[in-house]
Design a protein around this motif. Sequence first.
Motif, PDB file in Angstrom:
ATOM      1  N   ALA A  54     -25.225 -22.268   5.759  1.00 40.70           N
ATOM      2  CA  ALA A  54     -24.779 -23.417   4.952  1.00 40.70           C
ATOM      3  C   ALA A  54     -25.025 -23.144   3.469  1.00 40.70           C
ATOM      4  O   ALA A  54     -24.171 -23.422   2.623  1.00 40.70           O
ATOM      5  N   VAL A  55     -26.194 -22.577   3.169  1.00 43.68           N
ATOM      6  CA  VAL A  55     -26.540 -22.310   1.765  1.00 43.68           C
ATOM      7  C   VAL A  55     -25.589 -21.265   1.174  1.00 43.68           C
ATOM      8  O   VAL A  55     -25.174 -21.369   0.012  1.00 43.68           O
ATOM      9  N   ARG A  56     -25.200 -20.286   1.994  1.00 45.18           N
ATOM     10  CA  ARG A  56     -24.259 -19.264   1.492  1.00 45.18           C
ATOM     11  C   ARG A  56     -22.927 -19.891   1.089  1.00 45.18           C
ATOM     12  O   ARG A  56     -22.251 -19.424   0.182  1.00 45.18           O
ATOM     13  N   LYS A  57     -22.557 -20.997   1.772  1.00 44.23           N
ATOM     14  CA  LYS A  57     -21.303 -21.685   1.406  1.00 44.23           C
ATOM     15  C   LYS A  57     -21.376 -22.246  -0.016  1.00 44.23           C
ATOM     16  O   LYS A  57     -20.368 -22.323  -0.713  1.00 44.23           O
ATOM     17  N   ILE A  58     -22.580 -22.670  -0.423  1.00 42.17           N
ATOM     18  CA  ILE A  58     -22.737 -23.178  -1.801  1.00 42.17           C
ATOM     19  C   ILE A  58     -22.415 -22.067  -2.792  1.00 42.17           C
ATOM     20  O   ILE A  58     -21.663 -22.254  -3.755  1.00 42.17           O
ATOM     21  N   PHE A  59     -23.010 -20.885  -2.556  1.00 39.67           N
ATOM     22  CA  PHE A  59     -22.807 -19.764  -3.483  1.00 39.67           C
ATOM     23  C   PHE A  59     -21.326 -19.390  -3.534  1.00 39.67           C
ATOM     24  O   PHE A  59     -20.781 -19.107  -4.605  1.00 39.67           O
ATOM     25  N   ALA A  60     -20.666 -19.425  -2.345  1.00 43.81           N
ATOM     26  CA  ALA A  60     -19.241 -19.066  -2.290  1.00 43.81           C
ATOM     27  C   ALA A  60     -18.403 -20.101  -3.049  1.00 43.81           C
ATOM     28  O   ALA A  60     -17.521 -19.749  -3.840  1.00 43.81           O
ATOM     29  N   ALA A  61     -18.688 -21.395  -2.817  1.00 43.46           N
ATOM     30  CA  ALA A  61     -17.879 -22.451  -3.445  1.00 43.46           C
ATOM     31  C   ALA A  61     -17.993 -22.404  -4.965  1.00 43.46           C
ATOM     32  O   ALA A  61     -17.027 -22.659  -5.682  1.00 43.46           O
TER      33      ALA A  61
END
Length: 332
Positions: A42-49
């Motif tokens: 989930a946290v990796r999605k923040i970095f991607a977004a």
Amino acid sequence: MDAKVPSSAIPEAVQILQHGGLVAFPTETVYGLGADARNAAAVRKIFAAKGRPASNPLIVHIASFSQIASCAEIGRSFSPKLVGDRLNKLSALWPGPLSVVLPAHPSIAQEVCAGGSTVAVRIPRHPVALELLQAFGGPVAAPSANPSNYVSPTTASHVREGLGSSVGLILDGGPCHVGLESTVLSLLEQTPRVLRPGAVTRAELSLVLGCEIAGPSPGDAPSGAPLLSPGLLEKHYSPRTPVVLLPALSGASALPQQRIGTILFSPRRLPFAPTALKILSPSGDLAAVAAQLFAALRELDDGSLDLIVADTCEPAGLGEAIMDRLLRASRR
Ligand code: TXA
Ligand code: MG
């Protein structure tokens, strides 16, 4: 007027967080882009977004002081007793625009700490943020909800404009009252250090903690050493339109024919005729200036201007945070 979040929105947001999705939510400082801080995917999605470098750690948001023990390990501090005492004193400033850097608890995803062993923790003051955090019951990692390096969002529409479809849900809590990101305070050293100035000023921290507070000192880091706060040195908070500070202009004659947007902290005469003018306060009140600064930068950054000229103030108290953001915005 603050926007009212529909009653179904919080349970929906909690569901999204529980399933590893992203929720944008209002805080008193700026809007955050949240994910479960214990869920690496989930946290990796923040970095991607956001297009955020993996080397820049995230702030973890919690609803109450008792939850700190689930995010940080005070026992691994250089002096657990001293750091515990300092945290207790700082709790007087929470909920509020203050993030405190501590040794990280192993349950916090590595990605949140950007591979390091420390974590920044804060209890935000916005009722919608607190409702969400209470209902979710766990730590929520959330950077500002903007594409990396752009100006932070202070309304739900700013979030929509910048991140749109990459966010599961945007909770609209109206415009942010503080308007600048939280003060980041490191408790990892004998002398507490402000890594990023914010609305909780150094003077206030010194009073509450009863000790000296060091300032940001990126220049002090020995070359090759990891940065104290990786977000600190970056050009940041930058509109696409070039920003210059008013004192850097040496009179009207120095200005070529350009379309100039101008941000003033209070009304005053200018040596040039701006194409667009934003006056942030009738009296130069810094709290009002801080609350509206990012929205003004965004409004003037609509592609129709060649230059944004911004007013300045004494870099003391709240002025330290205002000038920190404007200096970064003007860095090319
Ligand atoms: O007001 C705020 O702080 C907002 C709202 C959403 O809470 N959040 C925010 O997050 O501004 P972000 O990611 O845009 O900025 C976090 C800053 C970065 O400069 C980062 O480097 C620093 O905090 N930071 C986070 N964790 C850290 C850590 N463990 N050690 C040092 N600096 C840290
Ligand atoms: Mg940010």
